[in-house]
Design an enzyme around this catalytic site. Sequence first.
Site, PDB file in Angstrom:
ATOM      1  N   ASP A 160       0.894  -1.116  -0.149  1.00  0.00           N
ATOM      2  CA  ASP A 160      -0.146  -0.016  -0.180  1.00  0.00           C
ATOM      3  C   ASP A 160       0.749   1.268  -0.117  1.00  0.00           C
ATOM      4  O   ASP A 160       1.735   1.357   0.861  1.00  0.00           O
ATOM      5  CB  ASP A 160      -1.075   0.151   1.035  1.00  0.00           C
ATOM      6  CG  ASP A 160      -1.818   1.264   1.199  1.00  0.00           C
ATOM      7  OD1 ASP A 160      -2.550   1.425   0.163  1.00  0.00           O
ATOM      8  OD2 ASP A 160      -1.963   2.101   2.086  1.00  0.00           O
ATOM      9  N   ASP A 174      -8.534   4.004   5.364  1.00  0.00           N
ATOM     10  CA  ASP A 174      -7.174   4.472   4.971  1.00  0.00           C
ATOM     11  C   ASP A 174      -6.887   5.707   5.909  1.00  0.00           C
ATOM     12  O   ASP A 174      -6.232   6.326   5.466  1.00  0.00           O
ATOM     13  CB  ASP A 174      -7.236   5.078   3.509  1.00  0.00           C
ATOM     14  CG  ASP A 174      -5.804   5.061   3.039  1.00  0.00           C
ATOM     15  OD1 ASP A 174      -5.036   4.848   3.670  1.00  0.00           O
ATOM     16  OD2 ASP A 174      -5.689   5.722   1.847  1.00  0.00           O
ATOM     17  N   GLY A 188      -2.921  11.888   2.735  1.00  0.00           N
ATOM     18  CA  GLY A 188      -3.406  10.967   3.719  1.00  0.00           C
ATOM     19  C   GLY A 188      -4.289  11.921   4.686  1.00  0.00           C
ATOM     20  O   GLY A 188      -3.887  12.958   5.341  1.00  0.00           O
TER      21      GLY A 188
HETATM   22  O1  DOR Z   1      -3.103   9.110   1.293  1.00  0.00           O
HETATM   23  C1  DOR Z   1      -2.469   8.140   1.367  1.00  0.00           C
HETATM   24  N1  DOR Z   1      -1.677   8.083   2.322  1.00  0.00           N
HETATM   25  N2  DOR Z   1      -2.354   7.263   0.489  1.00  0.00           N
HETATM   26  C2  DOR Z   1      -1.663   6.245   0.581  1.00  0.00           C
HETATM   27  O2  DOR Z   1      -1.320   5.469  -0.319  1.00  0.00           O
HETATM   28  C3  DOR Z   1      -0.669   6.100   1.744  1.00  0.00           C
HETATM   29  C4  DOR Z   1      -0.916   6.626   2.768  1.00  0.00           C
HETATM   30  C5  DOR Z   1      -0.011   7.156   3.883  1.00  0.00           C
HETATM   31  O3  DOR Z   1       0.586   6.125   4.299  1.00  0.00           O
HETATM   32  O4  DOR Z   1       0.020   8.067   4.330  1.00  0.00           O
END
Ligand code: DOR
Length: 425
Positions: free
Chosen positions: A151, A303, A322
Site C-alpha cells: 500500500d 485508509d 493522507g
Molecule cells: O493518502 C494516502 N496516505 N495514500 C496512501 O497510499 C498512503 C497513505 C499514507 O501512508 O500516508
Amino acid sequence: MERLLLKNGLIYRGFGFERCCVLIEGGRIAKIATEIDAEGVQTVDLAGLTMLPGLVDVHVHLREPGFEYKETIASGSAAAARAGYTAICPMPNLNPVPDSVEHLRVQLDAIERDARVRVLPYASITAGQKGEGELVDFEALAPYVIGFSDDGRGVQSDDLMREAMRRCAKTGRPIVAHCEVNDLLRGGYIHDGEYAREHGHKGICSESEWRQVERDINLVRATGCRYHVCHVSTKESVALVRRAKAEGLPVTCETAPHYLLLNETNLQNDGCYKMNPPLRGVDDQAALIEGAVDGTIDVIATDHAPHSAEEKSRGLEKSAFGIVGLETAFPLMFTNFVQKGVMSMERLVQMMCVNPRRIFGIPGGLNVGDVADIAVMNLSADYVINPKHFVSKGKSTPFAGYKVQGDCAMTIVDGRVVFRGFDVA
Ligand code: DOR
C-alpha cells in the site's frame, strides 16, 4: 471465568432492531435472549443503545515502527477502540518494512505490548515495499499476517505481480493491492479534473488506478489468487470489479467514506483534502455510491493515514498524502447514507462489520458462540466533528465541523471492555 451481561440493548437483526440481553462468558457470546438474569455477573445497562458486531477496518496506517511522531500502535488502536473498531489491519509502509519475519517481529512485539484492539498487520509484497525488485517469502510470513500489500505503491511489473499472485495463492491469504501505474502519474497530486485545470494543479488521471485494477484482474484469472483492491476511487475500477465478480473471480474491494461523501468540487487548497488516490469527479462519486449500495464494493475501510500538523499544513501541492478516518467513518456513513435512506443499516453493517470479517477471516459477530467483539453505538447522539477531540495523533480531516449522528458508547474485545463512554451506566 470472566462473565459480562449486556442488558436491554438493541440488536439489528436484518429486519429491524430488537431489544436483547447478551451474556458473555470466557470471551464468547454464551446466550442471547429477551431477558437474562444471571447472579453475580458484571452487568451493563444498554437501554437506548445499539449493539453491532465490532467494526473492522482492513486499511489503516499506525506508523509504528518508524514514524511514531505521526501515530503509534497505542494511539491508533485507542482511537479505534474509541470509535467501535474491534479489529484493524495496519499497512506495511513502516521502518523496518515488514518484509521478513524478523522485520515483522518489531511490529508484532509493539502490538503485543500496546494494542487496545485486535491489530492484524499486513506484510509487504516486495522487499522494502518498493513495488519492484524482490518478492517477500510469502510462505514464511503468511502465518503472522492478514494479507500482503505494498500500500502506497502499485506493483509496477506485470511479471512480478503474476509471480507474487502465484506464490501468494499457495498461502490462501489475499493480495491487497494499491493500484497505481507510476508512468501515468506525471507529478500529479489531486484528481486530473476541472478543479486541477482551473487552479493550475497537476492531476492524477483515473487511468493510473484502473489500468492496474484491470491488469490485476487478468492475473487473478490466470493464478486463482484471492485479490482485494484498496481504496477504489474511480468509476472504471467499480465497473471492472463488478465484471470480475460476475465472472466468479475471487475479487473484492473497498472504498473509504471520503470518496463516497466528497468529490473534486469540494476541494480547497488545504492539506486536509489531499490523499492518494485523490477525491475524484462527480461521476466517480456516483458510481462508488452505486457500487456500495449494490454490493460491488464489499468493504468500507478508512485508509486512516495520520501525519503531523506541519506535514499537512502545506496546501494541496506540498502536504503529505493522507487523512485520518477511524473516528469519523461510522458517524459519517450512518448520518449521510443510512439516515438519508441511500443505504440500509443492514448494508452498512455488512460493509463495516460482516464482510471484512468474512473476507479476511477475522473473529467476532453477534451470534451465540461468536468471539465477543462488540461495538455499542448511541445512534441518537448528535454532535459536530471536532478533530481536537480525536484520540488519534493525526487531526487532518476534511470533515471538521460536519454535523453527525451516531457515536460509539462502548467497545468490547474478547469479552473485555476496551472503551466505555459517558452514556453507559
Ligand atoms: O493518502 C494516502 N496516505 N495514500 C496512501 O497510499 C498512503 C497513505 C499514507 O501512508 O500516508
